[in-house]
Design a protein around this motif. Structure first.
Motif, PDB file in Angstrom:
ATOM      1  N   GLY A  42       0.976  -1.354  -0.125  1.00  0.00           N
ATOM      2  CA  GLY A  42      -0.071  -0.161   0.356  1.00  0.00           C
ATOM      3  C   GLY A  42       0.597   1.198   0.213  1.00  0.00           C
ATOM      4  O   GLY A  42       2.017   1.341   0.090  1.00  0.00           O
ATOM      5  N   GLU A  43       0.261   2.676   0.029  1.00  0.00           N
ATOM      6  CA  GLU A  43       1.275   3.595   0.434  1.00  0.00           C
ATOM      7  C   GLU A  43       1.943   3.596   1.512  1.00  0.00           C
ATOM      8  O   GLU A  43       2.833   4.380   0.712  1.00  0.00           O
ATOM      9  CB  GLU A  43      -0.172   5.220  -0.338  1.00  0.00           C
ATOM     10  N   ARG A  44       1.654   3.212   2.079  1.00  0.00           N
ATOM     11  CA  ARG A  44       2.419   3.542   3.471  1.00  0.00           C
ATOM     12  C   ARG A  44       4.179   2.984   3.297  1.00  0.00           C
ATOM     13  O   ARG A  44       5.076   3.524   3.618  1.00  0.00           O
ATOM     14  CB  ARG A  44       2.112   2.603   4.684  1.00  0.00           C
ATOM     15  N   GLU A  45       3.756   1.544   2.424  1.00  0.00           N
ATOM     16  CA  GLU A  45       4.488   1.210   2.550  1.00  0.00           C
ATOM     17  C   GLU A  45       5.362   1.380   1.140  1.00  0.00           C
ATOM     18  O   GLU A  45       6.832   0.957   0.302  1.00  0.00           O
ATOM     19  CB  GLU A  45       5.282  -0.297   2.128  1.00  0.00           C
ATOM     20  N   LYS A  46       5.258   1.855  -0.328  1.00  0.00           N
ATOM     21  CA  LYS A  46       5.835   2.340  -1.409  1.00  0.00           C
ATOM     22  C   LYS A  46       6.925   2.890  -1.829  1.00  0.00           C
ATOM     23  O   LYS A  46       7.477   2.655  -2.401  1.00  0.00           O
ATOM     24  CB  LYS A  46       4.414   3.484  -2.374  1.00  0.00           C
ATOM     25  N   GLU A  47       7.245   3.839  -0.466  1.00  0.00           N
ATOM     26  CA  GLU A  47       8.138   4.529  -0.672  1.00  0.00           C
ATOM     27  C   GLU A  47       9.023   3.756  -0.136  1.00  0.00           C
ATOM     28  O   GLU A  47      10.644   4.037  -0.770  1.00  0.00           O
ATOM     29  CB  GLU A  47       7.724   5.883   0.171  1.00  0.00           C
ATOM     30  N   GLY A  48       9.061   3.591   0.099  1.00  0.00           N
ATOM     31  CA  GLY A  48      10.219   2.812   1.424  1.00  0.00           C
ATOM     32  C   GLY A  48      10.827   1.870   0.489  1.00  0.00           C
ATOM     33  O   GLY A  48      12.078   1.451   0.128  1.00  0.00           O
ATOM     34  N   VAL A  49      10.313   0.850  -0.680  1.00  0.00           N
ATOM     35  CA  VAL A  49      10.384  -0.050  -1.110  1.00  0.00           C
ATOM     36  C   VAL A  49      11.150   0.701  -2.845  1.00  0.00           C
ATOM     37  O   VAL A  49      12.016   0.336  -3.408  1.00  0.00           O
ATOM     38  CB  VAL A  49       9.145  -0.905  -2.966  1.00  0.00           C
ATOM     39  N   GLU A  50       9.894   1.729  -3.448  1.00  0.00           N
ATOM     40  CA  GLU A  50      11.212   2.662  -4.580  1.00  0.00           C
ATOM     41  C   GLU A  50      12.567   3.078  -4.531  1.00  0.00           C
ATOM     42  O   GLU A  50      13.575   2.562  -5.046  1.00  0.00           O
ATOM     43  CB  GLU A  50       9.862   3.974  -4.708  1.00  0.00           C
TER      44      GLU A  50
END
Length: 256
Positions: A42-50
């Motif tokens: 989800g959006e909460r995880e997106k930045e970290g994965v990117e």
């Protein structure tokens, strides 16, 4: 840079942070020339994965909540439109409520049991359903399990039962998708520090036990898992399917 996975589109599902087993596999696949694609929850995880995956170069990143058939459908529609074909999938997804892991299997709640089975076991089936239509050149699906599926590890509880279901699913899926040239295998990883492992009671004692009792007298690391995953994803394992490979420095063979 190796070439075992050159020109192969490999989908990695389950990267959360740099300690994730999925990340260790992604790095090994990258070293063998794979074109990597990732999902995030989800959006909460997106930045970290990117931020994490950008260290290996450009890659496709797609949202997928594995509990949603609609999101899984959209993921594979987008992958087909963008890549045409997928050659390999790493399914590194599992989850159970903390209280259902901590409180003993006999105390597992009904909804907690269903949730653990849905995310940790059924999700492989859901992914395989869609994958068979986009893996038109054959390929490999690899999932992750643990010896808690075979023997009782205090503190693993509902997750052990879910992993046992996952392992049975590997065999049945291998039979179903095999005629399409798709292989399904699992790596049974030894104890290793991940974010999820923190939820297992007395996990450090399990790590210490591996150090003391495994034939190689050590616990595994992410590099130990990356190599076998590349083997399963590559043509080197083209005659192997429905298997559970223990990668645990031999810990599983010991009686005590």
């Amino acid at each position: 840079m190796g070439t075992l996975l050159k020109n192969k589109n490999i989908l990695i599902m389950g990267v959360r942070n740099k300690w994730s087993i999925a990340w260790g596999i992604a790095k090994a696949a990258h070293e063998e020339g794979a074109n990597l694609i990732y999902t995030y929850l989800g959006e909460r995880e997106k930045e970290g994965v990117e931020s994490l995956v950008s260290s290996l170069g450009e890659a496709g990143i797609y949202k997928c909540d594995i509990t949603s058939d609609e999101e899984i459908d959209k993921l594979f529609e987008d992958l087909k439109a963008k890549y045409g074909v997928i050659h390999g999938i790493v399914h590194a997804i599992a989850y159970a409520k903390g209280e259902d892991i901590q409180n003993g299997f006999v105390n597992t709640s009904r909804d907690g049991f269903a949730l653990a089975m849905d995310i940790s076991a059924y999700s492989l089936t859901a992914v395989s359903q869609r994958a068979k239509d986009i893996m038109t050149e054959g390929g490999s699906i690899v999932t992750l399990t643990y010896m808690g599926a075979e023997k009782v590890f205090p503190g693993y509880n509902i997750m052990g039962v879910a992993k046992a279901t996952l392992e049975a699913g590997v065999r049945y899926l291998a039979s179903d998708v095999g005629p399409a040239g798709i292989r399904v295998n699992a790596i049974s990883a030894g104890p290793i520090k991940t974010l999820s492992a923190k939820g297992v009671k007395d996990f450090n004692s399990i790590l210490d036990s591996a150090d003391q009792k495994a034939p190689l007298r050590r616990r595994i690391d992410h590099e130990d898992l990356g190599g076998p995953a590349v083997f399963f994803l590559s043509n080197m394992s083209k005659g192997v399917t429905g298997e559970i490979m223990h990668v645990d420095c031999g810990f599983n063979i010991m009686g005590v």
